[in-house]
Every structure is written in structure tokens, then in C-alpha cells.
Scaffold this motif. Sequence first.
Motif, mmCIF file in Angstrom:
data_model
loop_
_atom_site.group_PDB
_atom_site.id
_atom_site.type_symbol
_atom_site.label_atom_id
_atom_site.label_comp_id
_atom_site.label_asym_id
_atom_site.label_seq_id
_atom_site.Cartn_x
_atom_site.Cartn_y
_atom_site.Cartn_z
ATOM 1 N N HIS A 48 32.596 53.586 0.599
ATOM 2 C CA HIS A 48 33.531 54.825 1.065
ATOM 3 C C HIS A 48 34.780 54.556 0.147
ATOM 4 C CE1 HIS A 48 31.562 57.022 4.179
ATOM 5 N NE2 HIS A 48 31.162 55.944 4.690
ATOM 6 N N GLY A 49 34.947 53.205 0.009
ATOM 7 C CA GLY A 49 36.502 52.823 -0.969
ATOM 8 C C GLY A 49 35.987 53.307 -2.371
ATOM 9 N N LYS A 50 34.567 53.138 -2.997
ATOM 10 C CA LYS A 50 34.556 53.434 -4.308
ATOM 11 C C LYS A 50 34.327 54.888 -4.480
ATOM 12 C CE LYS A 50 31.702 49.448 -5.366
ATOM 13 N NZ LYS A 50 30.366 48.836 -6.145
ATOM 14 N N GLN A 51 34.394 55.710 -3.255
ATOM 15 C CA GLN A 51 34.411 56.969 -3.496
ATOM 16 C C GLN A 51 35.793 57.387 -3.082
ATOM 17 O OE1 GLN A 51 31.156 58.948 -0.775
ATOM 18 N NE2 GLN A 51 30.113 57.029 -1.044
ATOM 19 N N GLY A 52 36.854 56.785 -2.865
ATOM 20 C CA GLY A 52 38.009 57.026 -2.649
ATOM 21 C C GLY A 52 38.476 57.548 -1.084
ATOM 22 N N HIS A 53 37.340 57.205 -0.473
ATOM 23 C CA HIS A 53 37.629 57.660 1.050
ATOM 24 C C HIS A 53 38.554 56.483 1.882
ATOM 25 C CE1 HIS A 53 33.930 60.121 0.107
ATOM 26 N NE2 HIS A 53 34.885 60.619 -0.287
ATOM 27 N N GLY A 54 39.760 56.513 1.879
ATOM 28 C CA GLY A 54 40.512 55.303 2.313
ATOM 29 C C GLY A 54 40.303 55.301 3.922
ATOM 30 N N ALA A 61 35.789 48.918 7.694
ATOM 31 C CA ALA A 61 36.501 47.718 7.697
ATOM 32 C C ALA A 61 36.869 47.032 9.114
ATOM 33 C CB ALA A 61 37.886 47.556 6.722
ATOM 34 N N GLU A 62 37.420 47.750 9.914
ATOM 35 C CA GLU A 62 37.696 47.611 11.263
ATOM 36 C C GLU A 62 36.672 47.144 12.075
ATOM 37 O OE1 GLU A 62 42.058 49.893 12.146
ATOM 38 O OE2 GLU A 62 40.381 50.857 12.480
ATOM 39 N N GLY A 63 35.595 47.951 12.139
ATOM 40 C CA GLY A 63 34.315 47.761 12.448
ATOM 41 C C GLY A 63 33.569 46.324 12.243
ATOM 42 N N ALA A 64 33.594 46.293 10.821
ATOM 43 C CA ALA A 64 33.345 44.888 10.236
ATOM 44 C C ALA A 64 33.914 43.773 10.871
ATOM 45 C CB ALA A 64 33.259 44.868 8.765
ATOM 46 N N GLU A 89 42.668 41.894 5.169
ATOM 47 C CA GLU A 89 43.310 42.342 4.037
ATOM 48 C C GLU A 89 42.791 43.683 3.782
ATOM 49 O OE1 GLU A 89 45.848 41.183 2.221
ATOM 50 O OE2 GLU A 89 45.907 39.775 3.568
ATOM 51 N N ALA A 90 41.533 44.288 3.714
ATOM 52 C CA ALA A 90 40.912 45.444 3.371
ATOM 53 C C ALA A 90 41.517 46.499 4.541
ATOM 54 C CB ALA A 90 39.701 45.523 3.779
ATOM 55 N N VAL A 91 41.669 46.059 5.765
ATOM 56 C CA VAL A 91 42.320 47.032 6.744
ATOM 57 C C VAL A 91 43.943 47.333 6.377
ATOM 58 C CG1 VAL A 91 43.041 47.269 9.229
ATOM 59 C CG2 VAL A 91 40.708 46.415 8.499
ATOM 60 N N GLU A 92 44.543 46.168 6.150
ATOM 61 C CA GLU A 92 46.002 46.450 5.829
ATOM 62 C C GLU A 92 46.171 47.243 4.564
ATOM 63 O OE1 GLU A 92 49.576 43.360 4.439
ATOM 64 O OE2 GLU A 92 48.227 42.747 5.946
ATOM 65 N N HIS A 93 45.463 46.976 3.537
ATOM 66 C CA HIS A 93 45.690 47.659 2.313
ATOM 67 C C HIS A 93 45.235 49.064 2.198
ATOM 68 C CE1 HIS A 93 47.640 44.575 -0.062
ATOM 69 N NE2 HIS A 93 46.730 43.663 0.062
ATOM 70 N N GLY A 94 44.079 49.290 3.291
ATOM 71 C CA GLY A 94 43.438 50.589 3.328
ATOM 72 C C GLY A 94 44.289 51.406 4.125
ATOM 73 N N LYS A 95 44.993 50.872 4.987
ATOM 74 C CA LYS A 95 46.033 51.835 5.901
ATOM 75 C C LYS A 95 47.314 52.078 5.180
ATOM 76 C CE LYS A 95 44.723 50.256 10.564
ATOM 77 N NZ LYS A 95 45.032 49.594 11.773
ATOM 78 N N ALA A 96 47.627 51.244 4.242
ATOM 79 C CA ALA A 96 48.893 51.270 3.284
ATOM 80 C C ALA A 96 48.418 52.452 2.008
ATOM 81 C CB ALA A 96 49.229 50.190 2.680
ATOM 82 N N GLY A 97 47.160 52.919 2.048
ATOM 83 C CA GLY A 97 46.690 53.689 1.004
ATOM 84 C C GLY A 97 46.186 53.073 -0.329
ATOM 85 N N HIS A 98 46.258 51.692 -0.334
ATOM 86 C CA HIS A 98 45.711 51.229 -1.413
ATOM 87 C C HIS A 98 44.176 50.933 -1.642
ATOM 88 C CE1 HIS A 98 49.833 48.888 -0.464
ATOM 89 N NE2 HIS A 98 50.016 50.197 -1.301
ATOM 90 N N VAL A 99 43.573 52.007 -1.750
ATOM 91 C CA VAL A 99 42.071 52.159 -1.455
ATOM 92 C C VAL A 99 41.370 51.055 -2.533
ATOM 93 C CG1 VAL A 99 40.081 53.703 -1.630
ATOM 94 C CG2 VAL A 99 42.340 54.596 -0.658
ATOM 95 N N LYS A 104 38.337 46.148 -3.028
ATOM 96 C CA LYS A 104 38.376 44.788 -3.786
ATOM 97 C C LYS A 104 37.995 43.689 -2.406
ATOM 98 C CE LYS A 104 38.028 45.522 -8.027
ATOM 99 N NZ LYS A 104 36.753 45.670 -8.687
ATOM 100 N N HIS A 105 38.704 43.874 -1.292
ATOM 101 C CA HIS A 105 38.727 42.990 -0.180
ATOM 102 C C HIS A 105 37.539 43.189 0.487
ATOM 103 C CE1 HIS A 105 42.441 40.708 -0.719
ATOM 104 N NE2 HIS A 105 43.062 41.698 -0.901
ATOM 105 N N ALA A 106 37.145 44.381 0.723
ATOM 106 C CA ALA A 106 35.931 44.749 1.438
ATOM 107 C C ALA A 106 34.660 44.060 0.546
ATOM 108 C CB ALA A 106 35.640 46.097 1.568
ATOM 109 N N GLU A 107 34.724 44.351 -0.838
ATOM 110 C CA GLU A 107 33.597 43.371 -1.617
ATOM 111 C C GLU A 107 33.645 42.147 -1.377
ATOM 112 O OE1 GLU A 107 33.268 46.438 -5.368
ATOM 113 O OE2 GLU A 107 34.842 45.113 -5.536
ATOM 114 N N GLY A 108 34.628 41.409 -1.458
ATOM 115 C CA GLY A 108 34.816 39.896 -1.053
ATOM 116 C C GLY A 108 34.410 39.873 0.215
ATOM 117 N N ALA A 109 34.497 40.436 1.289
ATOM 118 C CA ALA A 109 33.932 40.340 2.548
ATOM 119 C C ALA A 109 32.484 40.252 2.594
ATOM 120 C CB ALA A 109 34.526 41.283 3.590
ATOM 121 N N VAL A 110 31.752 41.349 1.924
ATOM 122 C CA VAL A 110 30.469 41.391 1.721
ATOM 123 C C VAL A 110 29.866 40.123 1.020
ATOM 124 C CG1 VAL A 110 28.624 42.549 0.633
ATOM 125 C CG2 VAL A 110 30.502 43.924 1.553
#
Length: 117
Positions: A48-54, A61-64, A89-99, A104-110
Amino acid sequence: MTINIRRTALVMAAIGALVGVPMLSGLAFADNKHVAEALEHAKEAVSHGKQGHGDALVKHAEGALHHAEAAQKDVKSPHLDEGVKHLKEAVEHGKAGHVDVATKHAEGAVTHLSEVK
């Protein structure tokens, strides 16, 4: 007669091994159910991040994060700990609109969650 007893014992041991080993490996997998769920949600967050769906990125990310933190109660792994950090970090940046940063943080988590044994 002793040959029949030995053969029977050998057959019983073989059957026990064929039945027991998969059951034991299934128990090991059951302990990592939360890790598997965390990994799937993290992958969805990346997608979803790669598609720009913050918003969807944050949701996954919250579910993960929920599953990864639950897994930490049973599984001790530095990769799991790092995965949790990246998910926070993914949740924090996603909520701030830094998709892009959240992705990148979600990729690190994966990456880290994939290494949890």
C-alpha cells in the motif's frame, strides 16, 4: 517369534516417527503464528505504501505491530525486536503523512520479520 516382535517394534517406531515429527513441527509453527501474521501485514503495508495509500499502510503496519508485539511474549529474537522498531516508525511516519519514509520502515520490518526463526 522374536523376529516378529522386533519387526512389530520397528514398524511401530517408524509409524510413531512419521506421525510425531509433523506434529512437533506443527507445534513450533503454532508458536510463530503471530510472527507469520505480522509478516503478512507488514508486506501489505509495503504494498500500500508503494501505491501511495498512507491510511492503508498505517492500518496494516498497526496490525503487524500488534502481532509482532504479541509474538515477543513467546519468541526471543533480535530480528523480531528490530521488526517492532521499524513497524513503530512506519506507523509514526505514516500518520504524519510521510508515506515514502513509512514504506521504507515497513520494508525494514519485512526484512527482519522474515528472519525470525
